[in-house]
Design a protein around this motif. Structure first.
Motif, PDB file in Angstrom:
ATOM      1  N   THR A 102       0.873  -1.159   0.000  1.00 28.21           N
ATOM      2  CA  THR A 102       0.000   0.000   0.000  1.00 28.21           C
ATOM      3  C   THR A 102       0.925   1.229   0.000  1.00 28.21           C
ATOM      4  O   THR A 102       2.135   1.095  -0.152  1.00 28.21           O
ATOM      5  N   GLU A 103       0.386   2.405   0.217  1.00 26.72           N
ATOM      6  CA  GLU A 103       1.225   3.602   0.224  1.00 26.72           C
ATOM      7  C   GLU A 103       2.177   3.625   1.413  1.00 26.72           C
ATOM      8  O   GLU A 103       3.232   4.254   1.355  1.00 26.72           O
ATOM      9  N   THR A 104       1.831   2.904   2.499  1.00 25.74           N
ATOM     10  CA  THR A 104       2.651   2.985   3.715  1.00 25.74           C
ATOM     11  C   THR A 104       3.143   1.638   4.228  1.00 25.74           C
ATOM     12  O   THR A 104       3.847   1.600   5.237  1.00 25.74           O
TER      13      THR A 104
END
Length: 204
Positions: A102-104
């Motif tokens: 995911t983005e993080t």
């Protein structure tokens, strides 16, 4: 009603959990049917079919959703579920690895290739993999080429390197997995999550 296109079903985990969740669901049963008086009260037994692979999985998933701590890949509980872009790698005749992010958070999922809905390679009895941490670490090390299988501190780097070395199409997958390891801020500020999938399905 949504329809899932399953890629992977963790039959071993389903077979382990289902008798604990609903013992009667896991087995074929016989029901007595009493005929009318004109047939002198005769009885016959009708066997119910054993639930198939998907029905057994869906019964386990319903129980987990109702009773267990299911988080997201970014904030996992005892389990995590979500949709994310990932690549799949069959590393050996018996090992499958899904690497995504995911983005993080970077995510690594490992299991047995025998649990693929359409196995691309036959299972091997010589190099058992399974969905346990030692087998996942061994596959991670083989893919990432860091060799960090002996100690936990190498886990984040192994997931990071493995996910970048996998070739093939990036596909959105829907996953429900048992959490094996969670290291927040482990690599360049991103968290790293390692899980044992209960199912993986293609997603839009």
């Amino acid at each position: 009603m949504s329809i899932r296109y399953y890629v992977y079903i963790g039959d071993t985990k389903v077979d382990m959990m289902l008798p604990q969740i609903d013992p009667g669901f896991a087995h074929s049963r016989e029901t007595e049917v009493r005929a009318g008086v004109s047939l002198v009260g005769a009885t016959r037994k009708v066997a119910k079919a054993v639930p198939d692979r998907v029905a057994r999985l869906e019964r386990v998933v319903r129980h987990l959703q109702d009773h267990m701590d299911i988080g997201t890949p970014d904030a996992p509980g005892a389990y995590f579920a979500g949709i994310l872009p990932a690549r799949m790698l069959v590393q050996s005749p018996d090992s499958v690895y899904f690497g995504g992010a995911t983005e993080t958070t970077e995510i690594g999922l490992g299991g047995s290739a025998s649990h693929l809905v359409t196995p691309s390679m036959p299972a091997s009895e010589e190099i058992p993999m399974g969905s346990h941490m030692p087998g996942i670490l061994r596959v991670l090390a083989a893919v990432s080429e860091t060799g960090e299988t002996a100690e936990e501190p190498g886990l984040a780097d192994d997931v990071h390197q493995a996910n970048r070395r996998i070739r093939g199409p990036l596909q959105n997958i829907e996953v429900l997995a048992k959490l094996l390891a969670y290291e927040p801020g482990a690599h360049d500020g991103n968290a790293v999550v390692v899980g044992s999938p209960i199912y993986v399905a293609l997603a839009d």
